[in-house]
Design a protein around this motif. Structure first.
Motif: not given
Length: 894
Positions: A197-200, A356-358, A411-413
């Motif tokens: 979720d944090e990467e979104v 967040h990245r792409s 946390w989806c890891i």
RNA sequence: GGGCGGUUAGCUCAGUUGGUUUAGAGCGCCUGCCUUACAAGCAGGAGGUCACUGGUUCGAAUCCAGUACCGCCCACCA
């Protein structure tokens, strides 16, 4: 030593300081002497900072420069203060980022995709890339002067680090905190992986709200739903209305026909539906929406996936199969319109989830992934901050931290990538070598039995970085050496980082240390602001608004860059940066360099000048300067403990430039052709040396170079390992300092007069100081220090006394109760003088009225602290005396 | 919808537990200086009702409440 020559390059041809040679040579010197190494064998109190490991793909940017400058300053201060200072460097394998870079490189050079290359060969290629380019950023950091213990450098893919990561996974699994689940996850269709979720990031964009008619199965009409994502209707498995909605109550339990696909779906009642929103009915797509997924669970609805991992519609989408989700959206709207089922379209602000990245639009997809249950980990981490074992600087970040941890979700890891820590989970295979899910899996670092194959996925990068503080120190190795190092350096002292990775990294590190080490990872967290461009925008490649630290170092010098960044870094505020800000640092470095020459040219090579005089035997200006120095050290020490490095450095800057150069050096500078006596020289060296030390943590290169020019130094006697100056309050005399300050004011007043009347600064003049009464010692002091006036204001003839009459045709300066007259025969402009005096009188009257109003207020006199009242009384006396003098002077002008 | 930060000199920003702050710095501006450490400098100077409104207090740039604008973070309203 040979390098000494280059290191001590004289200013020579150019008067300006040239940092390039000096910076290179002295960094080498520090390294050669092992000053960066931290060794527990010294038995000193340790001080540890873990460098936030930069991505192997990264190039040094201003954010690094800022944070490294702070970390290095802190490390150098603690080292000088006698601590065994470890600044641990490392680099992060940065899963997706690195995989992308190598993928692109191969594509460009060979036209091959990673699938063409194959997994194993691809990973080999990544390693080659890491070996060749991966360390670049750490090389660049050396240009900044980072005093890391490079011998300890760690990589999050080092063999031992990999072991730590696997160990953690296994332990958490065994504790029941890691589980495998089939859930809606954030899927990035560009990188083809699940994300946490944090990467979104949720971004607000202009979109539409489409009102679509769903015909009722019994042909009795239709129900209108509103949606921002019409393409997901292909996966609808229900329509929901609110149970209390009178308009639709009678429809609950009936069926509607899903347009385009003509599937029958139930009409259900759920309180989640907001009656007032849209048409009051909600299409339910459990396969592509988190809320709908929850509703679906409550009503036992079928979960249909209609979008595949590449964001195209799959075979469930009937005629739309194969279309990209956004093309499908357009097509579906068109088709609905053609069928007369599109009631209306409204413009609508939609919140779009973005990777967040792409930066790709995230698609919620049902997928089997690995998760960490976070709640049990969060509790001890919350407690550690709540009870003050960990402190935030600035404190306000605590709130963010609490809020996140209190509402933490699992946390989806697992990541569907190739580059990273392979998940230590093994599956049975069938006779064809295919994974046989039905037989379950085994969580293990080693292959449990022949024929089992390892999970294809890798772990989230942060699942390795959250172990950084202890995994870099060797955990979980048990050998004696490692264990003792870990015991010695952990917990660390302070973490310096930006708020952008508060959740990604900082909070998770605390959870990991609490859980696996049973102790905090660091005592303090210093959160810096972020570097923005001069318009306040984030620096980014696409905007092209980045400022390259290496270019800045090239142009201004590393010390200058460090100085400016430190001064600009206040209380966690973002920094709007413009290259011109580095001029401040460059100019200061130049000032430091040149100031040395004032006395340095009198230093006999190889001679060690030491002060022989006691404090009381010193000249007034020397006592003043020492007082200023010692008072400043006290203040600087206090600032450092509160991580107010900008304030500490500003104070040192003011001390050096405003006091030492502008006043002290100007006074001790011998007249043309004369030399400097040894006693004066000794103190000049001593003062300069101390300031060099104070400046060293912030401007290490120039200070180290100067340190070696000041005195003959034994081998290894370096500024970087010298003892941090102690504030010597025995060598501070505030009364003497005040006397000198009064002289400064008088001198400035005289200079002002000269400037006003266009008298060349170099022209000699006379001056008379009239004291209001016999002021014990002051008259003598002023007479004794007539040379100060001569030197700094070219007063060739100074008369001092009480009751001194005002010489004819003179301008006057009133300082508190004292008057300074400057005779300027034929030059005094009476009108000008009158105007100026009137203006000053007005100002002073206003001030006095304010002070008197306070003092007449009984409340103030009775309630304010006595010292504050006394201070006001003193102000009143001074202002009254000054006014009297000013008025007399005005009258005198007629 | 919540939360946080910002608003101080022409520009960019400091300003600590409310009182030695008559609010500072750098840059820019004006005047005069290449005065043998430094023109990347020196000396002098101009420039601010501390966003706005109210409150607390003997005393507010500072604490409290509200307002306005700017920015950030978080949140499942289609």
């Amino acid at each position: 030593m040979e390098t000494q020559a280059t290191k001590q390059a004289e200013p020579g041809a150019s008067k300006a300081y040239d940092p390039s040679e000096i910076e290179r040579a002295w960094y080498q010197y520090w390294q050669d002497n092992g000053f960066f190494r931290a060794d527990r064998a010294t038995g000193k109190k340790p001080h540890t900072i873990m460098m936030p490991p930069p991505n192997v793909t990264g190039a040094l940017h201003m954010g690094h420069a800022l944070q490294d400058t702070i970390q290095d300053a802190l490390t150098r201060i603690r080292r000088m203060q006698g601590r065994e200072a470890l600044w641990m460097p490392g680099k992060d394998h940065a899963g997706i980022a690195t995989q992308n870079v190598v993928e692109r490189t191969i594509k460009k050079q060979e036209g091959l995709s990673r699938h063409d290359v194959g997994r194993e060969a691809f990973i080999d290629r990544v390693w080659e890339w890491v070996d060749e380019y991966g360390g670049r950023i750490l090389q660049q950091k050396r240009r900044l002067g980072d005093s890391c213990d490079w011998d300890r450098e760690r990589f999050t893919m080092d063999e031992r680090y990999v072991h730590a990561v696997q160990r953690v996974f296994v332990q958490l699994y065994e504790e029941g905190l890691i589980y495998r689940g089939h859930y809606l996850v954030n899927w990035c269709p560009v990188d083809h992986t699940a994300l946490s979720d944090e990467e979104v990031d949720n971004v607000e964009r202009d979109g539409h709200l489409w009102y679509i008619k769903y015909p009722l199965a019994d042909d009795s009409g239709h129900l209108t739903i509103a949606t921002t994502r019409p393409e997901t209707m292909l996966g609808d498995t229900a329509v929901a209305v609110h149970p209390d909605d009178e308009r639709y109550k009678h429809l609950i339990g009936k069926n509607a026909i899903l347009p385009l696909l003509n599937r029958e779906i139930p009409i259900i009642a759920d309180e989640y539906v907001k009656m007032e929103f849209g048409a009051g009915a909600l299409k339910i797509t459990p396969g592509h929406d988190k809320n709908d997924y929850e509703i679906g669970k409550r009503h036992d609805l079928e979960v249909l996936s209609v979008i595949s991992t590449d964001a195209t519609i799959n075979e469930e989408g009937g005629p739309y199969a194969g279309l990209d989700r956004f093309d499908a959206r357009e097509k579906i709207v068109e088709d609905l319109e053609a069928l007369g089922l599109l009631e209306k379209t409204e413009p609508y602000k939609v919140s779009v989830p973005i990777s967040h990245r792409s930066k790709a639009v995230i698609e919620p997809l049902l997928s089997r992934q690995w998760f960490v249950e976070m709640k049990p980990l969060a509790e001890p981490a919350l407690e550690a901050v709540r009870d003050g074992r960990i402190r935030f600087f600035p404190k306000r970040w605590e709130n963010e931290y609490f809020r996140w941890l209190e509402n933490i979700r699992d946390w989806c890891i697992s990541r569907q990538l190739w580059w990273g820590h392979r998940i230590p989970v093994w599956y049975y295979t069938d006779e064809n070598g295919e994974i046989d899910e039905a037989r379950g899996f085994v969580v293990s670092i080693e292959q449990p039995e022949p024929g089992m194959v390892q999970d294809n996925d890798v772990l989230d990068t942060w699942f390795s970085s959250w172990l950084f503080p202890f995994a870099t120190l060797g955990w979980p190795e048990k050998d004696d050496n490692t264990q003792r190092d870990l015991d010695y350096f952990h917990p660390t002292d302070v973490l310096v980082s930006g708020y952008d990775i508060l959740f990604f990294w900082i909070a998770r590190m605390i959870m990991a240390s609490m859980h696996f080490m049973g102790e905090i990872p660091y005592r303090d967290i210093f959160i810096t602001g972020m570097i923005k461009d001069k318009l306040g925008r984030w620096m980014s490649k696409s905007l092209g608004n980045g400022i390259d630290p290496l270019e800045m170092i090239e142009q201004y010098g590393a010390d200058a860059v460090r100085f400016s960044l430190t001064v600009l870094c206040a209380q966690g505020q973002d920094i709007k940066l413009d290259p011109s800000r580095f001029e401040m640092g460059r100019n200061f470095a130049n000032k430091i360099w040149n100031a040395f020459n004032v006395f340095g040219r009198f230093v006999e090579p190889g001679k060690d000048y030491r002060r022989r005089r006691s404090f009381d035997e010193l000249e007034l200006v020397e006592q003043w300067m020492l007082t200023r120095l010692n008072r400043t050290i006290e203040a600087v020490d206090a600032d450092i403990e509160r991580y107010r490095l900008n304030e500490a450095l500003t104070k040192i800057y003011t001390l050096f430039w405003g006091d030492y150069c502008d006043w002290y050096l100007e006074l001790i500078k011998p007249p043309y052709g004369e030399t400097m006596d040894e006693d004066t020289l000794a103190l000049a060296v001593e003062l300069y040396e101390t300031m060099v030390q104070l400046l060293h943590p912030f401007m290490p290169f120039i200070t180290e170079a100067l340190w070696h020019r000041l005195r003959p130094r034994a081998d290894g006697e370096a500024c970087i390992v010298s003892a941090w100056p102690a504030a010597n309050t025995a060598e501070a005399n505030d009364r003497a300092a005040a006397t000198f300050s009064l002289m400064q004011e008088m001198i400035s007043g005289i200079r002002n007069v000269k400037s006003r009347y266009g008298v060349a600064p170099g022209k000699e003049i006379a001056a008379t100081i009239n004291l209001p009464r016999e002021t014990d010692g002051l008259e003598a002091a002023l007479q004794e220090h007539a040379p100060y006036f001569a030197r700094l204001a070219r007063v060739a003839d100074l008369t001092v006394g009480s009751g001194q009459p005002k010489p004819a045709a003179s301008a006057s300066v009133v300082i508190r109760e004292h008057e300074v007259f400057v005779p300027l025969s034929g030059m005094v402009d009476l009108d000008h003088e009158r105007e100026r005096l009137s203006k000053e009188i007005k100002q002073k009257e206003k001030f006095l009225v304010g002070v008197q109003r306070k003092l007449q207020n009984e409340q103030f006199v009775s309630r304010a602290p006595a010292e504050v009242v006394e201070r006001e009384r003193q102000k009143e006396r001074d202002a009254t005396a000054e006014l009297r003098r000013l008025r007399a002077n005005l009258e005198d002008l007629g």
